[in-house]
Design a protein around this motif. Sequence first.
Motif, mmCIF file in Angstrom:
data_model
loop_
_atom_site.group_PDB
_atom_site.id
_atom_site.type_symbol
_atom_site.label_atom_id
_atom_site.label_comp_id
_atom_site.label_asym_id
_atom_site.label_seq_id
_atom_site.Cartn_x
_atom_site.Cartn_y
_atom_site.Cartn_z
ATOM 1 N N UNK A 59 -7.391 23.346 -15.704
ATOM 2 C CA UNK A 59 -6.334 22.500 -16.263
ATOM 3 C C UNK A 59 -6.356 21.146 -15.554
ATOM 4 N N UNK A 60 -6.339 20.066 -16.340
ATOM 5 C CA UNK A 60 -6.406 18.721 -15.776
ATOM 6 C C UNK A 60 -5.390 17.818 -16.463
ATOM 7 N N UNK A 61 -4.657 17.047 -15.661
ATOM 8 C CA UNK A 61 -3.756 16.014 -16.184
ATOM 9 C C UNK A 61 -4.023 14.734 -15.398
ATOM 10 N N UNK A 62 -4.229 13.641 -16.125
ATOM 11 C CA UNK A 62 -4.508 12.353 -15.475
ATOM 12 C C UNK A 62 -3.550 11.290 -15.993
ATOM 13 N N UNK A 63 -3.006 10.503 -15.080
ATOM 14 C CA UNK A 63 -2.123 9.394 -15.424
ATOM 15 C C UNK A 63 -2.722 8.109 -14.873
ATOM 16 N N UNK A 64 -2.637 7.056 -15.678
ATOM 17 C CA UNK A 64 -3.032 5.723 -15.208
ATOM 18 C C UNK A 64 -1.871 4.771 -15.427
ATOM 19 N N UNK A 65 -1.503 4.049 -14.373
ATOM 20 C CA UNK A 65 -0.419 3.070 -14.427
ATOM 21 C C UNK A 65 -0.962 1.665 -14.591
ATOM 22 N N UNK A 66 -0.076 0.773 -14.986
ATOM 23 C CA UNK A 66 -0.427 -0.642 -15.053
ATOM 24 C C UNK A 66 -0.191 -1.313 -13.703
ATOM 25 N N UNK A 67 0.565 -0.645 -12.816
ATOM 26 C CA UNK A 67 0.798 -1.150 -11.459
ATOM 27 C C UNK A 67 1.001 0.048 -10.536
ATOM 28 N N UNK A 68 0.955 -0.193 -9.228
ATOM 29 C CA UNK A 68 1.074 0.886 -8.260
ATOM 30 C C UNK A 68 2.515 1.382 -8.183
ATOM 31 N N UNK A 69 2.706 2.652 -8.517
ATOM 32 C CA UNK A 69 4.032 3.288 -8.495
ATOM 33 C C UNK A 69 3.876 4.751 -8.121
ATOM 34 N N UNK A 70 5.012 5.390 -7.845
ATOM 35 C CA UNK A 70 5.005 6.827 -7.592
ATOM 36 C C UNK A 70 4.750 7.547 -8.913
ATOM 37 N N UNK A 71 3.741 8.397 -8.927
ATOM 38 C CA UNK A 71 3.386 9.194 -10.111
ATOM 39 C C UNK A 71 3.655 10.652 -9.780
ATOM 40 N N UNK A 72 4.362 11.335 -10.656
ATOM 41 C CA UNK A 72 4.615 12.762 -10.496
ATOM 42 C C UNK A 72 4.131 13.476 -11.759
ATOM 43 N N UNK A 73 3.370 14.539 -11.558
ATOM 44 C CA UNK A 73 2.888 15.342 -12.687
ATOM 45 C C UNK A 73 3.378 16.776 -12.503
ATOM 46 N N UNK A 74 4.028 17.297 -13.534
ATOM 47 C CA UNK A 74 4.369 18.721 -13.598
ATOM 48 C C UNK A 74 3.518 19.306 -14.726
ATOM 49 N N UNK A 75 2.648 20.243 -14.371
ATOM 50 C CA UNK A 75 1.692 20.776 -15.343
ATOM 51 C C UNK A 75 1.884 22.282 -15.449
ATOM 52 N N UNK A 76 1.808 22.779 -16.679
ATOM 53 C CA UNK A 76 1.932 24.220 -16.864
ATOM 54 C C UNK A 76 0.885 24.725 -17.851
ATOM 55 N N UNK A 77 0.342 25.882 -17.541
ATOM 56 C CA UNK A 77 -0.575 26.578 -18.445
ATOM 57 C C UNK A 77 0.279 27.491 -19.305
ATOM 58 N N UNK A 78 0.132 27.363 -20.619
ATOM 59 C CA UNK A 78 0.943 28.144 -21.544
ATOM 60 C C UNK A 78 0.063 29.032 -22.410
ATOM 61 N N UNK A 79 0.596 30.226 -22.728
ATOM 62 C CA UNK A 79 -0.096 31.171 -23.606
ATOM 63 C C UNK A 79 0.785 31.416 -24.822
#
Length: 135
Positions: A59-79
């Motif tokens: 499982x992969x999640x990628x975020x790209x910002x336009x400026x430097x900020x705090x990035x938080x990712x909550x990822x879940x595998x669902x069936x």
Amino acid sequence: MYKRIRNVVVTVILCVSVMALPVSAVEPQEMERSGIQLMSVDTRKNIVTLNVSKGKAACVARVRNKSSKLITISMSLQKYSAGRWKTIKSWSGSKTGMSYVLTRTASVSKGKYRVKAVMRSGSDTITQYSQTVNY
């Protein structure tokens, strides 16, 4: 000669009318007061993927910002089971910067899967899903 003068006059009128269009700039403070918000996350470059092979889900999640900020990712595998999506595994992580990639693996059995990622950066929150994978 008459056609040439007419063409010049029409061209001048068109140029003047285009230049007369009202143009305004809005200060960032005015944008906030009016409820207009700029997205700090470049949504076109966010990626959520799922690959399943030999009983393992990557499982992969990628975020790209336009400026430097705090990035938080909550990822879940669902069936998919009994007519709805059920979360079977969850992860989260955060980083300050212009990009962040959260990668995790989980053991899976036969079934239909997807990844859900909730990505936060500044005041922006985006929920994105991977493609579904039948294993």
